[in-house]
Design an enzyme around this catalytic site. Structure first.
Site, PDB file in Angstrom:
ATOM      1  N   LYS A  80       0.847  -1.206   0.000  1.00  0.00           N
ATOM      2  CA  LYS A  80       0.000   0.000   0.000  1.00  0.00           C
ATOM      3  C   LYS A  80       0.874   1.244   0.000  1.00  0.00           C
ATOM      4  O   LYS A  80       1.903   1.298   0.700  1.00  0.00           O
ATOM      5  CB  LYS A  80      -0.896  -0.026   1.243  1.00  0.00           C
ATOM      6  CG  LYS A  80      -1.940   1.083   1.292  1.00  0.00           C
ATOM      7  CD  LYS A  80      -2.846   0.913   2.513  1.00  0.00           C
ATOM      8  CE  LYS A  80      -3.971   1.951   2.536  1.00  0.00           C
ATOM      9  NZ  LYS A  80      -4.897   1.766   3.681  1.00  0.00           N
ATOM     10  N   SER A 162      -9.942   1.724   2.651  1.00  0.00           N
ATOM     11  CA  SER A 162      -9.034   2.445   1.795  1.00  0.00           C
ATOM     12  C   SER A 162      -7.989   1.590   1.081  1.00  0.00           C
ATOM     13  O   SER A 162      -7.395   2.051   0.115  1.00  0.00           O
ATOM     14  CB  SER A 162      -8.321   3.517   2.623  1.00  0.00           C
ATOM     15  OG  SER A 162      -7.483   2.923   3.594  1.00  0.00           O
ATOM     16  N   SER A 186     -10.101  -0.633   6.882  1.00  0.00           N
ATOM     17  CA  SER A 186      -9.508  -0.499   5.546  1.00  0.00           C
ATOM     18  C   SER A 186      -8.778  -1.714   5.001  1.00  0.00           C
ATOM     19  O   SER A 186      -8.416  -1.733   3.833  1.00  0.00           O
ATOM     20  CB  SER A 186      -8.547   0.684   5.518  1.00  0.00           C
ATOM     21  OG  SER A 186      -9.285   1.857   5.326  1.00  0.00           O
TER      22      SER A 186
END
Ligand code: GLN
Length: 500
Positions: A80, A162, A186
């Site tokens: 990420k 997210s 997330s």
């Protein structure tokens, strides 16, 4: 590459590399080709071809020299973009961490996040950085400064957020695993919408050093993977004390992978009634019930539990998370950190123009909410009150865990929704986090495991539905035991998103 077959499980890949049957160089080439083919999904912000090939060659050399290989030897992993990487840009999907607004001019950290370093030490091959909601604020990946991500199961739908990019790239099959971060859901929510496994470790289980902060009392890094055992292995590699992060617990790491082999006979599985309230899609309810039945058949004892303060989770979270975010993001001022707007003028204009141009709408909304909640006249009414309710939510879990070893709930009230559907209605977006936020506030650990696929309906294809498992802080082993027990009998085990 049009193939949508998943890469092998992490265990098989590593065994193949260690025995010399699989070449880390070929595996890496394959992963890079798949990542390039993922371009229409926009799940990668950066694919690091050269760096990945170099790591693969180094691992191949190590093998040739007869040196022992690490527990992730040759496994391609995506990271990420909230995590610092020395060999790739790191922007948290925000313009403010770029020079000119384009990803390629993104900030280049001088160091790796601890979790990234640990993956490298385990002989993983990092192939790229994944798209996300800006500063991890969102539930649909539509808040990225670099465009939304598409769900591999239905490209007209959101992948969740997210960590949307990190979930989509595992679901598409370009990697067997990725890292995400979870502040209020997330990792778990996008894992559920994309049909992959996602683990939010207990607060303090994994180092946050090198993770760009959203809300420091909630943020945790965790793995997403194509099976439960793979997630367990990744967590074993990244977890544990870190001298660079004093909030990371001084506790030994559990044996998560071997916990996957434990028979769950006698395990008490708690079902909290508040998580099956109005607004729950019947398809989700049915999927969760299927998992409960399967665990009962394997000898688990199903008990009803109560989490009476669940209804306050959303308001409590959105006060605490925005308050912490407003403080954490104050450093991006165009002077200390972040791009400086060319029209800088005096100091105030520098701040205003840089932050005005650098942050997106949702981030600005959160900074304003958080600053308001912390302001002197409202601190007691909002921030302090939210902290008190947070304690009540934590106590709910303490009590539930007296009667149950693990809790079983939905992850999200609905299947993945359509792109654009909730963009104009932030409240609607926040409400979807109802089942993931309380565990984050309590600091306990959680996992999302694929539970079912919805039946195709007219133009709507089959969509993944996840189930959430929750265990007390630092009892991740229980998640792996229960998750693997379900996965062994799950009809959707190893399902792959169909070809586009
Ligand atoms: N969807 C939640 C939010 O928007 C959680 C995000 C996260 O866990 N980073 O804040």
């Amino acid at each position: 590459m049009s193939s949508r077959s998943r890469p092998d499980s992490i265990r098989e890949t590593v065994a193949g590399v260690q025995s010399g049957q699989l070449s880390p160089i070929e595996l890496t080439r394959d992963a890079l080709a798949r990542a390039e083919a993922d371009a229409p999904l926009n799940c990668y912000l950066h694919v690091g071809t050269e760096a990945a090939m170099q790591s693969a060659e180094a691992i191949a050399d190590k093998a040739k020299a007869g040196n022992p290989l690490g527990p992730l030897a040759g496994v391609a992993i995506a990271i990420k973009d909230a995590l610092c990487t020395i060999d790739a840009p790191t922007t948290a999907a925000s313009r403010i961490l770029t020079r000119d607004g384009n990803y390629t001019s993104g900030w280049r950290p001088a160091y790796d996040a601890t979790v990234v370093q640990r993956l490298r030490d385990a002989d993983a091959v990092l192939i790229g950085k994944t798209n996300m909601d800006e500063f991890a604020m969102g539930s649909s990946n539509e808040n990225s400064a670099f465009g939304n991500v598409r769900n591999p199961w239905d490209p007209s739908r959101i992948p969740g957020g997210s960590s949307g990019g990190s979930a989509a790239c595992v679901a598409s099959g370009s990697v067997a695993a990725s890292l995400g971060s979870d502040t209020g859901g997330s990792i778990r929510q996008p894992a559920s919408h994309c049909g992959v496994v996602g683990v939010k470790p207990s607060y303090g289980r994994v180092s946050r050093y090198g993770l760009i902060a959203f809300a420091s009392s909630l943020d945790q890094v965790g793995p997403l993977a194509n099976d439960v055992r793979g997630a367990a292995r990744l967590l074993e590699v990244i977890a544990g004390p870190d001298q660079h992060d004093s909030t990371c617990a001084q506790r030994a790491v559990g044996k998560y992978e071997s916990a996957c082999d434990i028979v769950p006979k006698g395990l008490r599985v708690g079902v909290p009634e508040e998580y099956f309230a109005e607004g729950l899609d019947p398809r989700v309810q049915q999927a969760v019930t299927g998992v409960i039945d399967a665990l009962r058949e394997q000898g688990c004892e199903i008990v009803n539990v109560k989490l009476p303060h669940t209804q306050y989770g959303i308001s409590t979270y959105y006060l605490i998370a925005t308050a912490e975010a407003s403080s954490n993001l104050s450093r991006f001022d165009g002077v200390r950190f972040g791009m400086r707007h060319e029209q800088s003028g005096d100091l105030l204009a520098t701040y205003e123009n840089s932050r005005g141009a650098g942050f997106g709408t949702e981030v600005k909304r959160r900074i304003m909410l958080g600053t308001y909640a912390l302001s002197s006249g409202y601190y007691d009414a909002y921030y302090r009150k939210a902290q008190q309710v947070r304690t009540l939510i934590r106590r709910d879990f303490d009590q539930a865990f007296e009667r149950a070893d693990v809790l079983l709930t939905p992850v999200s009230p609905t299947v993945a929704f359509s792109l654009g559907e909730r963009v104009q209605d932030p409240l609607q977006m926040y409400l979807a986090d109802v089942y993931t936020l309380p565990a984050s506030l309590a600091g306990i650990c959680g996992m999302s495991v694929p539970a079912a696929l919805s039946a195709p309906d007219g133009p709507t294809p089959a969509l993944p539905i996840g189930v959430q498992l929750l265990a007390p802080a630092f009892r991740e082993e229980v998640l792996f035991t229960a998750g693997a027990a379900w996965e062994r009998v799950s009809p959707v085990r190893g399902s792959v998103a169909p070809p586009r």
